[in-house]
Design a protein around this motif. Structure first.
Motif, PDB file in Angstrom:
ATOM      1  N   VAL A  39       0.828  -1.207   0.000  1.00  0.00           N
ATOM      2  CA  VAL A  39       0.000   0.000   0.000  1.00  0.00           C
ATOM      3  C   VAL A  39       0.872   1.271   0.000  1.00  0.00           C
ATOM      4  O   VAL A  39       0.597   2.222  -0.722  1.00  0.00           O
ATOM      5  CB  VAL A  39      -0.930  -0.003   1.231  1.00  0.00           C
ATOM      6  N   ASP A  40       1.944   1.253   0.781  1.00  0.00           N
ATOM      7  CA  ASP A  40       2.750   2.468   0.928  1.00  0.00           C
ATOM      8  C   ASP A  40       3.322   2.968  -0.401  1.00  0.00           C
ATOM      9  O   ASP A  40       3.290   4.154  -0.691  1.00  0.00           O
ATOM     10  CB  ASP A  40       3.904   2.229   1.917  1.00  0.00           C
ATOM     11  N   GLY A  41       3.833   2.048  -1.192  1.00  0.00           N
ATOM     12  CA  GLY A  41       4.408   2.430  -2.480  1.00  0.00           C
ATOM     13  C   GLY A  41       3.353   3.031  -3.398  1.00  0.00           C
ATOM     14  O   GLY A  41       3.576   4.031  -4.089  1.00  0.00           O
ATOM     15  N   HIS A  42       2.197   2.438  -3.373  1.00  0.00           N
ATOM     16  CA  HIS A  42       1.077   2.894  -4.197  1.00  0.00           C
ATOM     17  C   HIS A  42       0.680   4.321  -3.792  1.00  0.00           C
ATOM     18  O   HIS A  42       0.574   5.215  -4.634  1.00  0.00           O
ATOM     19  CB  HIS A  42      -0.089   1.912  -4.000  1.00  0.00           C
ATOM     20  N   ILE A  43       0.506   4.514  -2.470  1.00  0.00           N
ATOM     21  CA  ILE A  43       0.104   5.841  -1.973  1.00  0.00           C
ATOM     22  C   ILE A  43       1.161   6.880  -2.327  1.00  0.00           C
ATOM     23  O   ILE A  43       0.852   7.972  -2.815  1.00  0.00           O
ATOM     24  CB  ILE A  43      -0.078   5.824  -0.432  1.00  0.00           C
ATOM     25  N   THR A  44       2.416   6.530  -2.092  1.00  0.00           N
ATOM     26  CA  THR A  44       3.492   7.491  -2.342  1.00  0.00           C
ATOM     27  C   THR A  44       3.522   7.906  -3.805  1.00  0.00           C
ATOM     28  O   THR A  44       3.718   9.078  -4.129  1.00  0.00           O
ATOM     29  CB  THR A  44       4.851   6.893  -1.931  1.00  0.00           C
ATOM     30  N   GLN A  45       3.298   6.944  -4.696  1.00  0.00           N
ATOM     31  CA  GLN A  45       3.306   7.294  -6.117  1.00  0.00           C
ATOM     32  C   GLN A  45       2.198   8.302  -6.437  1.00  0.00           C
ATOM     33  O   GLN A  45       2.387   9.229  -7.223  1.00  0.00           O
ATOM     34  CB  GLN A  45       3.136   6.040  -6.978  1.00  0.00           C
ATOM     35  N   ILE A  46       1.039   8.139  -5.799  1.00  0.00           N
ATOM     36  CA  ILE A  46      -0.062   9.067  -6.055  1.00  0.00           C
ATOM     37  C   ILE A  46       0.251  10.445  -5.436  1.00  0.00           C
ATOM     38  O   ILE A  46       0.049  11.478  -6.056  1.00  0.00           O
ATOM     39  CB  ILE A  46      -1.400   8.512  -5.493  1.00  0.00           C
ATOM     40  N   LEU A  47       0.768  10.443  -4.213  1.00  0.00           N
ATOM     41  CA  LEU A  47       1.061  11.713  -3.544  1.00  0.00           C
ATOM     42  C   LEU A  47       2.170  12.484  -4.239  1.00  0.00           C
ATOM     43  O   LEU A  47       2.089  13.694  -4.424  1.00  0.00           O
ATOM     44  CB  LEU A  47       1.480  11.464  -2.091  1.00  0.00           C
ATOM     45  N   LYS A  48       3.231  11.750  -4.625  1.00  0.00           N
ATOM     46  CA  LYS A  48       4.438  12.432  -5.103  1.00  0.00           C
ATOM     47  C   LYS A  48       4.618  12.414  -6.616  1.00  0.00           C
ATOM     48  O   LYS A  48       5.452  13.121  -7.153  1.00  0.00           O
ATOM     49  CB  LYS A  48       5.676  11.765  -4.488  1.00  0.00           C
ATOM     50  N   GLY A  49       3.860  11.537  -7.288  1.00  0.00           N
ATOM     51  CA  GLY A  49       4.054  11.405  -8.726  1.00  0.00           C
ATOM     52  C   GLY A  49       5.341  10.664  -9.025  1.00  0.00           C
ATOM     53  O   GLY A  49       6.081  10.281  -8.113  1.00  0.00           O
TER      54      GLY A  49
ATOM     55  N   ASN B 203       8.164  10.643 -12.543  1.00  0.00           N
ATOM     56  CA  ASN B 203       8.461  11.025 -13.928  1.00  0.00           C
ATOM     57  C   ASN B 203       7.318  11.826 -14.542  1.00  0.00           C
ATOM     58  O   ASN B 203       7.002  12.896 -14.053  1.00  0.00           O
ATOM     59  CB  ASN B 203       8.816   9.802 -14.763  1.00  0.00           C
ATOM     60  N   ALA B 204       6.669  11.264 -15.568  1.00  0.00           N
ATOM     61  CA  ALA B 204       5.623  12.035 -16.250  1.00  0.00           C
ATOM     62  C   ALA B 204       4.310  12.072 -15.477  1.00  0.00           C
ATOM     63  O   ALA B 204       3.360  12.731 -15.883  1.00  0.00           O
ATOM     64  CB  ALA B 204       5.375  11.457 -17.638  1.00  0.00           C
ATOM     65  N   MET B 205       4.239  11.349 -14.369  1.00  0.00           N
ATOM     66  CA  MET B 205       2.996  11.419 -13.574  1.00  0.00           C
ATOM     67  C   MET B 205       3.137  12.537 -12.543  1.00  0.00           C
ATOM     68  O   MET B 205       4.064  12.525 -11.727  1.00  0.00           O
ATOM     69  CB  MET B 205       2.741  10.095 -12.875  1.00  0.00           C
ATOM     70  N   PRO B 206       2.221  13.518 -12.603  1.00  0.00           N
ATOM     71  CA  PRO B 206       2.338  14.648 -11.673  1.00  0.00           C
ATOM     72  C   PRO B 206       1.996  14.235 -10.239  1.00  0.00           C
ATOM     73  O   PRO B 206       1.277  13.261 -10.034  1.00  0.00           O
ATOM     74  CB  PRO B 206       1.316  15.656 -12.201  1.00  0.00           C
ATOM     75  N   PRO B 207       2.501  14.948  -9.231  1.00  0.00           N
ATOM     76  CA  PRO B 207       2.118  14.655  -7.849  1.00  0.00           C
ATOM     77  C   PRO B 207       0.677  15.084  -7.588  1.00  0.00           C
ATOM     78  O   PRO B 207       0.290  16.176  -7.985  1.00  0.00           O
ATOM     79  CB  PRO B 207       3.092  15.510  -7.024  1.00  0.00           C
ATOM     80  N   PHE B 208      -0.089  14.227  -6.951  1.00  0.00           N
ATOM     81  CA  PHE B 208      -1.483  14.581  -6.670  1.00  0.00           C
ATOM     82  C   PHE B 208      -1.701  14.959  -5.213  1.00  0.00           C
ATOM     83  O   PHE B 208      -2.813  15.282  -4.820  1.00  0.00           O
ATOM     84  CB  PHE B 208      -2.419  13.450  -7.095  1.00  0.00           C
ATOM     85  N   GLY B 209      -0.625  14.914  -4.410  1.00  0.00           N
ATOM     86  CA  GLY B 209      -0.745  15.287  -2.998  1.00  0.00           C
ATOM     87  C   GLY B 209      -1.379  16.656  -2.787  1.00  0.00           C
ATOM     88  O   GLY B 209      -2.260  16.796  -1.950  1.00  0.00           O
ATOM     89  N   PRO B 210      -0.949  17.670  -3.559  1.00  0.00           N
ATOM     90  CA  PRO B 210      -1.522  18.995  -3.335  1.00  0.00           C
ATOM     91  C   PRO B 210      -2.996  19.094  -3.724  1.00  0.00           C
ATOM     92  O   PRO B 210      -3.688  19.965  -3.242  1.00  0.00           O
ATOM     93  CB  PRO B 210      -0.683  19.907  -4.248  1.00  0.00           C
ATOM     94  N   GLN B 211      -3.450  18.237  -4.604  1.00  0.00           N
ATOM     95  CA  GLN B 211      -4.826  18.381  -5.095  1.00  0.00           C
ATOM     96  C   GLN B 211      -5.819  17.516  -4.341  1.00  0.00           C
ATOM     97  O   GLN B 211      -6.997  17.824  -4.296  1.00  0.00           O
ATOM     98  CB  GLN B 211      -4.915  17.951  -6.563  1.00  0.00           C
ATOM     99  N   LEU B 212      -5.366  16.380  -3.857  1.00  0.00           N
ATOM    100  CA  LEU B 212      -6.301  15.409  -3.291  1.00  0.00           C
ATOM    101  C   LEU B 212      -6.128  15.317  -1.780  1.00  0.00           C
ATOM    102  O   LEU B 212      -5.006  15.340  -1.273  1.00  0.00           O
ATOM    103  CB  LEU B 212      -6.069  14.025  -3.926  1.00  0.00           C
ATOM    104  N   SER B 213      -7.244  15.195  -1.067  1.00  0.00           N
ATOM    105  CA  SER B 213      -7.196  15.036   0.386  1.00  0.00           C
ATOM    106  C   SER B 213      -6.796  13.594   0.697  1.00  0.00           C
ATOM    107  O   SER B 213      -6.758  12.730  -0.185  1.00  0.00           O
ATOM    108  CB  SER B 213      -8.560  15.329   0.980  1.00  0.00           C
ATOM    109  N   ASP B 214      -6.534  13.314   1.954  1.00  0.00           N
ATOM    110  CA  ASP B 214      -6.201  11.945   2.362  1.00  0.00           C
ATOM    111  C   ASP B 214      -7.318  10.978   1.973  1.00  0.00           C
ATOM    112  O   ASP B 214      -7.072   9.876   1.489  1.00  0.00           O
ATOM    113  CB  ASP B 214      -5.975  11.900   3.883  1.00  0.00           C
ATOM    114  N   ALA B 215      -8.569  11.428   2.208  1.00  0.00           N
ATOM    115  CA  ALA B 215      -9.706  10.566   1.895  1.00  0.00           C
ATOM    116  C   ALA B 215      -9.787  10.307   0.389  1.00  0.00           C
ATOM    117  O   ALA B 215     -10.120   9.196  -0.044  1.00  0.00           O
ATOM    118  CB  ALA B 215     -10.998  11.204   2.393  1.00  0.00           C
ATOM    119  N   ASP B 216      -9.454  11.322  -0.400  1.00  0.00           N
ATOM    120  CA  ASP B 216      -9.481  11.162  -1.860  1.00  0.00           C
ATOM    121  C   ASP B 216      -8.436  10.149  -2.323  1.00  0.00           C
ATOM    122  O   ASP B 216      -8.707   9.285  -3.148  1.00  0.00           O
ATOM    123  CB  ASP B 216      -9.187  12.497  -2.560  1.00  0.00           C
ATOM    124  N   VAL B 217      -7.230  10.294  -1.798  1.00  0.00           N
ATOM    125  CA  VAL B 217      -6.153   9.394  -2.205  1.00  0.00           C
ATOM    126  C   VAL B 217      -6.494   7.968  -1.784  1.00  0.00           C
ATOM    127  O   VAL B 217      -6.333   7.019  -2.562  1.00  0.00           O
ATOM    128  CB  VAL B 217      -4.794   9.831  -1.601  1.00  0.00           C
TER     129      VAL B 217
END
Ligand code: HEC
Ligand SMILES: [Cu+2]
Length: 425
Positions: free
Chosen positions: A370-380, A382-396
């Motif tokens: 789970v941790d790797g998956h979450i981190t990839q979404i939060l931090k992006g 390469n070409a995947m942008p970080p979604f941490g600033p846009q999405l709340s914890d519940a969203d992620v």
């Protein structure tokens, strides 16, 4: 008409009638043309009216010049053709003519520059605004922040259009009302108030353009551009991103809804009420407050933590961020977030678009810890942008759960607390 023979009288009357007819025809044609859908819209602000007037004014000057110049040219071609005038005239150098054709364009230019400069000066005068909206462009959505009101949300392509636009969706775009010109959340503005827009971007250069408001400027990362509008009439005004900003450039519509002042106040109160709930929740999560330091925010005002919980106000589930959420609720919310935020690259089917955007079907990251998956979404990555600033914890948590339980994946649920623990790390 005294003392004229009946025949002359008739001829004169016919000429007058013909001229009147022609005049009416030209006036009607001009009116139809000026209001035609393919002409520039008059818009609903004083500035847009001025801009429209300038546009027509310059246009008619051009028409007159065109008619005169081509008139002289065609007349000369015809009247002085070789068969009639085998020997050309030999005069040249007329001082009078040369002075005339220097002065005439000069006067025309001044006549156009003066009102244009006046309009530009007015356009750039963003002082004394009643209300300030910060607009941030993202690939591929808009964020609207009511700066003094603490209200903030994202606006993305409306879901029916988003479904129809997918490759092989089988949905006829003609059946979708306002296809590509409708958004999930509208920018609500009061009529009769001077609204100042602060425009910037979080990634690439976008452009915010609403023709009816006569506002159009680039949204540039690291810069803030200013513009303003005072809308006269309630209504819905549509626009779109005008800078080629990546593959989904065509899918980030702008919808402004102008409402009466009481309606606006009511809407604002609702938004604030909805925002009030997640705010303390976010503050109570120590990890969430750390994000400010961890995120390399190029523009101070773009601080993510304030934006993220506010943006989720529309989604009631987000309010309960630290609570444990049920599987069905996570998947249901996750599906929505996936469609608006992730499907552009990874596709609704999770198949991605190889080689640039990997499939999430059978992905090692999605099937993995789970941790790797979450981190990839939060931090992006390469070409995947970080979604941490846009999405709340519940969203992620929701979108990760959705990915882990869709398209044949079965790798368990993710809870908001797990996301909170990884933020800022
Ligand atoms: C702008 C396009 C884009 C968007 C939008 C996007 N991604 Fe990605 N995603 C990528 C790219 C590119 C990669 C591959 C990164 C790499 O490994 O270099 C990727 C990789 C992934 C992976 C890992 C897949 C694997 O097997 O390597 C996951 C999980 C993922 N994205 C989830 C998401 C989620 C969740 C969202 C929405 C919140 C999302 N992505 C939105 C472009 C995007
Ligand atoms: Cu754009």
């Amino acid at each position: 008409m005294p003392n004229l023979s009946p025949r002359v009288n008739l001829v004169l009357r016919s000429i007058v009638a013909a001229l009147l007819g022609l005049g009416t025809f030209v006036a009607r044609a001009a009116d139809t043309m000026e209001n035609a859908y393919w002409n520039m819209p008059k818009g609903v602000t004083e500035i847009s009216h001025r801009v429209w007037w300038l546009h027509m004014y310059a246009f008619w000057i051009c028409v007159v010049i065109g008619v005169l110049v081509f008139g002289v040219m065609f007349y000369s071609l015809f009247a002085h053709r070789r068969s009639k005038h085998p020997v050309p005239a030999t005069f040249h150098e007329s001082t009078t003519v040369e002075i005339a054709w220097t002065i005439a364009p000069f006067i025309i230019l001044i006549a156009m520059a003066v009102p244009a400069a006046g309009t530009l000066i007015k356009m750039y005068d963003t002082r004394n605004a009643d209300l300030t909206i910060k607009i941030t462009g993202y690939q591929w959505k808009w964020q609207y922040e009511y700066v003094d009101q603490g209200v903030s949300f994202f606006s993305t392509l409306e879901s029916k259009a988003n479904a129809a636009r997918q490759l092989h969706s089988g949905i006829d775009p003609k059946t979708v009302p306002n296809y590509l010109h409708d958004a999930d959340n509208y920018l609500i503005l009061p009529v009769g108030k001077k609204v100042r827009f602060l425009l910037t971007s979080d990634d690439v250069i976008h452009g915010w353009w609403v023709p009816d408001l006569a506002v159009k400027k680039d949204a540039i990362p690291g810069y803030i551009n200013e513009m303003w509008a005072k809308i006269d009439e309630p209504g819905t005004y549509r626009g779109q991103c005008t800078v080629l900003c990546g593959r989904d450039h065509g899918f980030m519509p702008i919808v402004v809804k102008a409402v009466s002042e009481p309606e606006y106040e009511q809407w604002l109160a609702q938004q604030k009420g909805a925002n009030a709930a997640p705010a303390p929740a976010a503050a109570a999560t120590p990890a969430a407050t750390e994000v400010a330091g961890a995120e390399p925010a190029p523009i101070p005002a773009a601080s993510a933590p304030a934006a993220a919980p506010a943006a989720d106000a529309a989604k009631p589930a987000a309010a309960a961020a630290p609570a444990k959420l049920g599987h069905d609720e996570l998947v249901k919310n996750g599906e929505k977030i996936y469609a608006s935020t992730c499907a552009a690259c990874h596709q609704a089917t999770g198949q991605g678009m190889k080689p640039a955007f990997p499939a999430l079907v059978g992905s090692a990251v999605v099937a993995g810890p789970v941790d790797g998956h979450i981190t990839q979404i939060l931090k992006g990555k390469n070409a995947m942008p970080p979604f941490g600033p846009q999405l709340s914890d519940a969203d992620v948590a929701a979108v990760a759960t959705y990915e882990r339980n869709s398209w044949g994946n079965h790798s368990g649920d993710v809870q908001p607390a797990q996301v909170a623990a990884l933020r800022g790390k």
